[in-house]
Scaffold this motif. Structure first.
Motif, PDB file in Angstrom:
ATOM      1  N   LEU A   1       0.850  -1.195   0.000  1.00 44.39           N
ATOM      2  CA  LEU A   1       0.000   0.000   0.000  1.00 44.39           C
ATOM      3  C   LEU A   1       0.887   1.245   0.000  1.00 44.39           C
ATOM      4  N   GLY A   2       1.893   1.228   0.873  1.00 44.81           N
ATOM      5  CA  GLY A   2       2.824   2.352   0.945  1.00 44.81           C
ATOM      6  C   GLY A   2       3.610   2.518  -0.343  1.00 44.81           C
ATOM      7  N   ILE A   3       4.059   1.395  -0.915  1.00 43.58           N
ATOM      8  CA  ILE A   3       4.820   1.470  -2.173  1.00 43.58           C
ATOM      9  C   ILE A   3       3.952   2.097  -3.265  1.00 43.58           C
ATOM     10  N   GLY A   4       2.699   1.661  -3.314  1.00 43.69           N
ATOM     11  CA  GLY A   4       1.772   2.210  -4.311  1.00 43.69           C
ATOM     12  C   GLY A   4       1.589   3.702  -4.134  1.00 43.69           C
ATOM     13  N   ALA A   5       1.493   4.128  -2.869  1.00 40.63           N
ATOM     14  CA  ALA A   5       1.266   5.552  -2.592  1.00 40.63           C
ATOM     15  C   ALA A   5       2.507   6.393  -2.884  1.00 40.63           C
ATOM     16  N   LEU A   6       3.660   5.744  -2.945  1.00 40.28           N
ATOM     17  CA  LEU A   6       4.907   6.485  -3.191  1.00 40.28           C
ATOM     18  C   LEU A   6       5.367   6.395  -4.649  1.00 40.28           C
ATOM     19  N   THR A   7       4.801   5.455  -5.392  1.00 40.92           N
ATOM     20  CA  THR A   7       5.326   5.187  -6.734  1.00 40.92           C
ATOM     21  C   THR A   7       4.650   6.037  -7.798  1.00 40.92           C
ATOM     22  N   ASP A   8       5.501   6.571  -8.663  1.00 40.62           N
ATOM     23  CA  ASP A   8       5.001   7.322  -9.807  1.00 40.62           C
ATOM     24  C   ASP A   8       5.143   6.422 -11.037  1.00 40.62           C
ATOM     25  N   PHE A   9       4.027   5.991 -11.564  1.00 40.71           N
ATOM     26  CA  PHE A   9       4.056   5.078 -12.705  1.00 40.71           C
ATOM     27  C   PHE A   9       4.146   5.809 -14.049  1.00 40.71           C
ATOM     28  N   SER A  10       4.319   7.138 -14.009  1.00 42.67           N
ATOM     29  CA  SER A  10       4.232   7.872 -15.274  1.00 42.67           C
ATOM     30  C   SER A  10       5.332   7.477 -16.262  1.00 42.67           C
ATOM     31  N   ALA A  11       6.528   7.109 -15.760  1.00 44.13           N
ATOM     32  CA  ALA A  11       7.592   6.685 -16.682  1.00 44.13           C
ATOM     33  C   ALA A  11       7.159   5.444 -17.459  1.00 44.13           C
TER      34      ALA A  11
END
Lengths: 389, 342
Positions: A104-114
């Protein structure tokens, strides 16, 4: 009456002698000392060498904590004793609810835009999962049972929470060693990966400059976790706990309406779970369980898994480039980032890119396969769980 | 109204969930007792038998007897309590005209208050069909008849919903009737289990009939190649689907953005043409028209600054508003009032 028969001083002496039998000094074994030294070594690595301090400090102290010798007298203090506080914390590992919270934390911190900007990078994240299955084949050849082999092989995904989640379900007796091994190798990514990357790429390939990624719209960012969740969990429902929480965290972040929740998930909640997870995983490595031949084999297999994953990511990009037109080619130095050690693996790509060409910044490009690796390893864990549980 | 709908929905969902839990109970294995003289008593008197097959050993209850028994399994992956359900061998309960109390009279109740009836995922429970309910929770008020077919049914707590039923054929002494998983048919089938296959309170797994996935993988894929091919195929499949979706979606968004850009350029071009025309007209009218434009803009700004204007983001508009410019009333003097002196 005891007091009457032996007198006050005799009574005190007897009780003090009893007390001495409870101390760690009276119960210590060589195995405990070795494990305490290993714990201290982890703490040294974290503080002096800056190797994943957020993980290695809790794990290192946990190892020390779990190996403090004491007399089993029903005091409800040990990790494996019912009703002890440590046992209560350990339930998060045993029942597997810490890893999804970390996701959950990883998802909230990850920017998938790349990744969204250049979706073909997703395939690198898939290719690097060969590390898992390469290690699975080797583990079977070494004589491990399929469920144990799967628990060990997931180390190749370079994802601590996934390794803990899967091993707690498939091979709980090896979970401590698998978790410590996974986090140790994640900390050692800067040592393991560069020489493989250098060996597998030519100078010309190292100099490939990738075109700048396009801008990603807010709609795409919001759509990614929803579509990602639907596609991956419809295919692999057994990956639901990890993938569901990963995409949930990301939706909290990207929706822009739940910034407060995303902030909590990515900071306070994540930190709390990391502390408890690290500590209890460290505690679970009690000498009797940890100092075995299996642990040594797990460390060997873990190294193999990491190396195969790195090599397969790099080689996949080289093969992929054969089909891509000039100007659209991918620098194979981002192939290593297909393992999901975020963002460490992407930093290594960038570092190696700059080593070859001081103006070639690969960090943003490498983040694509890096986050795809998180999804890929969670899917792989779901597949193994579905087949073997 | 919404609250009532929500409440009704919750009730339905809850009822469905409860019903689903009860329906997870299945009769799993049945053994019919043999005559007492056939039962193996002790090593010493094992020779004293009345059966051709010799003395029969079997599953004993807490009193050391070997009555008939019925094993029920919770087939789900959740914990469910089988308390308050009913077991029966009386086919009369199938009569639909009977009321629930009439049916229940013909059944054996599984009592409340015993932790053993709370079955975890895949857990089993064995009931002894000895007609001696005074012996405890696990004893029924009926018996099974040796040498005959026995019909057994498991009913839900309402005494009406049939959860599972089974007709046990005539079994040889020491045999049981067991429900096993058949891989070829991918379904559960009933078999006459020989004495070495009788497994009271244990999974009905023997020989090939096992659902142990690990053992199956170990046997059929000892080198892990099949697992690697399947799993990597799935991992690639998932990520390729994501790639295709976002590739197409990104392409569509790019096209839309390009179209918008083209439209924007077109609008700018049209606006540019208007400015040229205005400038040309201004030049032709020696700036008279231009003065009007300046006055209108000045008025708009004046009203905007005085908060008398409606605000639209990035656009200055002129809202109809009575001002001194257009109101004749404001420009004229009031007609003086005439006061008459009395």
């Amino acid at each position: 009456m005891l007091l009457e028969s032996i007198g006050l001083w005799g009574f005190i002496a007897q009780k003090f002698t009893d007390f001495l039998t409870y101390t760690g000094f009276a119960n210590v074994e060589w195995a405990n000392i070795i494990m305490i030294l290993i714990g201290a070594f982890f703490i040294w690595l974290a503080i002096k060498k800056d190797f994943e301090p957020l993980l290695l400090i809790p794990i290192g102290l946990g190892i020390i904590l779990g190996n403090i010798p004491f007399k089993a007298a029903g005091l409800e203090i040990g990790l494996y004793e019912d009703n002890s506080v440590l046992n209560f914390f350990y339930q998060g590992v045993k029942l597997g609810w810490y890893p999804p919270l970390i996701f959950l934390g990883i998802g909230a911190l990850t920017d998938f835009s790349a990744l969204i900007a250049n979706p073909k990078l997703m395939l690198i994240g898939a290719a690097a999962q060969f590390g898992i299955f390469g290690a699975y084949i080797i583990a079977l050849a070494m004589g491990f049972e399929p469920n144990q082999a799967a628990g060990i092989a997931i180390i190749g995904g370079a994802d601590g929470p996934t390794a803990i989640f899967l091993s707690s379900k498939l091979s709980p007796n090896l979970m401590g060693a698998i978790a410590v091994c996974a986090y140790s190798y994640m900390a050692l990514v800067p040592v393991i990966q560069p020489f493989i990357m250098r060996a597998l790429t030519t100078k010309k390939e190292k100099l490939i400059k990738m075109e700048k990624s396009r801008e990603v719209s807010q709609t795409e960012r919001i759509l990614f976790p929803i579509v990602g969740l639907l596609i991956t969990t419809f295919i692999v429902p057994s990956g639901l706990p990890l993938l569901g929480m990963l995409f949930f965290g990301n939706l909290l972040k990207e929706s822009t309406k739940t910034t407060r929740l995303a902030k909590t998930a990515g900071s306070a909640l994540n930190d709390i779970v990391v502390m408890l997870l690290g500590l209890t995983v460290g505690c679970s490595t009690q000498a009797s369980e940890f100092l075995t031949l299996d642990t040594i084999l797990i460390f060997v297999l873990g190294a193999c898994a990491f190396m195969i994953a790195t090599a397969s990511g790099v080689c996949f990009v080289k093969i992929f480039n054969l089909f891509l037109p000039e100007g659209k080619k991918i620098n194979p130095l981002i192939g290593n980032a297909g393992v999901s050690a975020v963002p460490m693996a992407a930093r290594i790509s960038n570092q190696e890119g700059l080593r070859a060409d001081p103006h070639n910044y690969l960090l943003m490009h490498a983040m694509g396969p890096n986050v795809a690796g998180v999804i890929g390893s969670a899917v792989a864990a779901g597949v193994l769980l579905g087949f073997l549980s | 109204m919404k609250r009532y709908i929500l409440f009704a929905s919750s009730l339905i969902v809850t009822a469905l969930v409860m019903a689903q839990g009860a329906h997870d109970f299945k009769i799993n294995e049945v053994s019919v007792s043999v005559p007492l003289c056939c039962q193996m008593q002790t090593e010493a008197d094992s020779a004293a038998v009345c059966c051709d097959a010799g003395p029969v050993e079997g599953y004993r209850d807490e009193y050391g007897d070997m009555p008939s028994w019925i094993e029920i399994v919770n087939t789900s992956y959740s914990t469910h309590d089988i308390r308050s359900c009913y077991l029966t061998t009386n086919r009369a309960v199938l009569n639909k005209d009977l009321s629930a109390p009439e049916r229940i009279e013909m059944m054996s109740l599984i009592p409340k208050g015993d932790a053993r009836t709370n079955l975890e995922a895949k857990q089993r429970i064995v009931f002894f069909a000895d007609g001696k309910i005074n012996r405890g929770t696990l004893h029924t008020n009926f018996t099974l008849t040796p040498g005959e077919e026995n019909w057994i049914a498991l009913y839900d707590g309402n005494g009406v919903d049939l959860l599972d039923s089974l007709t046990v054929p005539v079994l040889e002494p020491g045999h049981s009737y067991a429900r096993i998983y058949n891989k070829e048919q991918d379904a559960f089938v009933w078999i006459d289990a020989t004495p070495d296959q009788v497994t009271p309170d244990a999974p009905n797994e023997f020989g090939e009939n096992t659902d142990d996935k690990t053992a199956e993988w170990k046997k059929n894929d000892p080198h892990g190649v099949a697992m690697t091919i399947i799993a990597m195929g799935i991992v690639f499949g998932c990520l390729i689907l994501l790639f295709v979706f976002f590739y197409i979606f990104g392409w569509i968004l790019n096209r839309i953005a390009k179209l918008k850009r083209v439209q924007g350029i077109k609008q700018i071009s049209e606006a540019g043409e208007k400015i040229v025309v205005m400038a040309k007209e201004g030049a032709e009218t020696k700036g008279i028209e231009m003065e009007n434009y300046v006055a209108a803009i000045g008025l708009a700004l004046y009203e905007y600054m005085g908060n008398e204007h409606d605000v639209e983001s990035g656009v200055l508009t002129i809202e109809h508003h009575a001002t001194t410019w257009e109101s004749k009333e404001h420009l004229m003097r009031h007609t003086p009032e005439i006061h008459h002196n009395h």
